[in-house]
Design a protein around this motif. Structure first.
Motif, PDB file in Angstrom:
ATOM      1  N   UNK A  25      22.256  17.250  47.443  1.00  0.00           N
ATOM      2  CA  UNK A  25      21.851  18.070  45.935  1.00  0.00           C
ATOM      3  C   UNK A  25      20.451  17.984  45.811  1.00  0.00           C
ATOM      4  N   UNK A  26      20.186  19.554  45.778  1.00  0.00           N
ATOM      5  CA  UNK A  26      18.613  19.545  45.700  1.00  0.00           C
ATOM      6  C   UNK A  26      18.166  19.667  44.041  1.00  0.00           C
ATOM      7  N   UNK A  27      17.070  19.377  44.090  1.00  0.00           N
ATOM      8  CA  UNK A  27      16.181  19.345  42.769  1.00  0.00           C
ATOM      9  C   UNK A  27      16.426  20.764  42.342  1.00  0.00           C
ATOM     10  N   UNK A  28      16.573  21.056  41.138  1.00  0.00           N
ATOM     11  CA  UNK A  28      16.454  22.542  40.489  1.00  0.00           C
ATOM     12  C   UNK A  28      15.106  22.547  39.602  1.00  0.00           C
ATOM     13  N   UNK A  29      14.291  21.830  39.893  1.00  0.00           N
ATOM     14  CA  UNK A  29      12.893  21.788  39.427  1.00  0.00           C
ATOM     15  C   UNK A  29      12.339  22.898  40.278  1.00  0.00           C
TER      16      UNK A  29
ATOM     17  N   UNK B 247      13.748  32.461  46.504  1.00  0.00           N
ATOM     18  CA  UNK B 247      14.384  33.405  46.906  1.00  0.00           C
ATOM     19  C   UNK B 247      15.589  33.348  47.764  1.00  0.00           C
ATOM     20  N   UNK B 248      15.826  31.987  48.180  1.00  0.00           N
ATOM     21  CA  UNK B 248      17.154  31.756  48.703  1.00  0.00           C
ATOM     22  C   UNK B 248      17.818  30.534  48.117  1.00  0.00           C
ATOM     23  N   UNK B 249      18.967  30.526  48.066  1.00  0.00           N
ATOM     24  CA  UNK B 249      19.786  29.472  47.341  1.00  0.00           C
ATOM     25  C   UNK B 249      20.930  28.663  48.402  1.00  0.00           C
ATOM     26  N   UNK B 250      20.995  27.619  48.194  1.00  0.00           N
ATOM     27  CA  UNK B 250      22.129  26.882  49.122  1.00  0.00           C
ATOM     28  C   UNK B 250      21.783  26.702  50.446  1.00  0.00           C
ATOM     29  N   UNK B 251      22.363  25.649  51.128  1.00  0.00           N
ATOM     30  CA  UNK B 251      21.625  25.318  52.436  1.00  0.00           C
ATOM     31  C   UNK B 251      21.735  26.537  53.494  1.00  0.00           C
TER      32      UNK B 251
END
Length: 328
Positions: free
Chosen positions: A222-226, A232-236
């Motif tokens: 789970x990545x930090x949302x800071x 510009x890209x999301x998720x693994x």
């Protein structure tokens, strides 16, 4: 090195890694300071699959990756650094690091650079100012925070911790845990041109020591949302390129999968199409996932927009003066 070659994972942020624990299969932690009996399972590490435990280990990965720096051996990295004029400096640093291995010196130097809190963990967002009583959230941002933390609505804070730790640590917006969310397959990646190729996170292909753990397949950290609003890209796998679309994924995945996944020739939705069926039982079903009464999404469009507005308050560099000027 082919600079046009693409990898199979989105580049993770190097910010806010100072509190990430080393990877362990059994992480005991609890929001109750007196209760450390809860095993949260695989947790930690500095990469999507947790295989790097130090910033120096992490720094070595892009230096040697064929789709990043593309050097074939550590010695090739050293040779290039020496030719660039860094040889004397690296050799001078060696004794301080108790090593004559100049590749180790390079990765340790990169690790030291990332200790600069002003660059890598300044905690200078509007939300940090809000927690310190130095800023006020807008009505939409407050709604976003409320929905973000509501376990029956967004339930985001169950993984992306939004309150300071009991020891006063600022909220990290991650629990460092591993989770499978069933993000759609990114068919734009060359890696995925092979229909039998799957990025299984903890159990491969980049990590090889846990490949026998079927219950780990499909799990990513789970990545930090800071600073998430700056991405510009999301998720693994970088499937989404819009923060709002990424938030909406959580809401629509199980209520309207036809809006998330492709549809096969037989008209059936190819749900969870980036994970082999035998591993799909690993996919998380906690709210907002899972079937909902009347098949209604757990969040409205306005609530999704509010969460996005709140996530924008996590961007570093907030200035109360600038905010005041913007409202005039």
């Amino acid at each position: 090195m082919d600079m046009a070659q693409r990898g199979h994972r989105a580049v993770p942020s190097l910010k806010y890694l100072e509190n990430v624990p080393q990877f362990t299969e059994h992480f005991f932690d609890s929001e109750d300071e007196a209760d450390e009996s809860i095993d949260n399972g695989p947790t930690g590490g500095l990469t999507w699959d947790g295989r790097a435990n130090t910033l120096a280990e992490q720094a070595a990965i892009p230096l040697l990756a064929p789709f990043e720096m593309g050097r074939q051996t550590p010695q090739e990295v050293v040779n290039r650094a020496v030719r660039a004029g860094y040889g004397d400096t690296l050799r001078e640093l060696g004794p301080y690091l108790h090593t004559t291995n100049l590749f180790v010196v390079i990765t340790k130097a990169l690790e030291a650079y990332q200790q600069d809190w002003r660059r890598f963990y300044p905690y200078s967002s509007k939300y940090d100012a809000y927690l310190a009583g130095k800023a006020t959230l807008s009505p939409q941002e407050r709604l976003g925070l409320k929905v973000f933390e509501d376990p029956e609505k967004g339930n985001c804070a169950s993984c992306h911790k939004s309150q300071p730790g009991y020891d006063g640590t600022p909220p990290q917006f991650t629990d460092y845990g591993m989770i499978a969310v069933g993000v759609p397959r990114n068919r734009a990646l060359p890696f995925n041109r092979n229909p039998n190729a799957f990025d299984l996170g903890l159990c491969g292909p980049d990590r090889t020591d846990l490949k026998q753990h079927a219950d780990y397949c499909g799990l990513f950290r789970t990545p930090s949302l800071r600073n998430v609003a700056t991405r510009h890209t999301f998720f693994h796998n970088g499937f989404y390129h819009s923060l709002r679309d990424a938030v909406a994924f959580y809401v629509l995945r199980d209520t309207h999968p036809e809006q998330i996944y492709p549809v096969g020739k037989d008209g059936k939705v190819l749900k969870y199409d980036d994970l082999p069926e035998r591993y799909q039982e690993n996919i998380n079903m906690d709210p907002p996932f899972g079937p909902q009464p009347g098949n209604r999404p757990v969040l409205s469009d306005n609530e999704i927009d509010a969460i996005v507005a709140f996530l924008n308050t996590l961007t570093d560099g907030y200035s109360a003066t600038q905010a005041s000027d913007a409202t005039q």
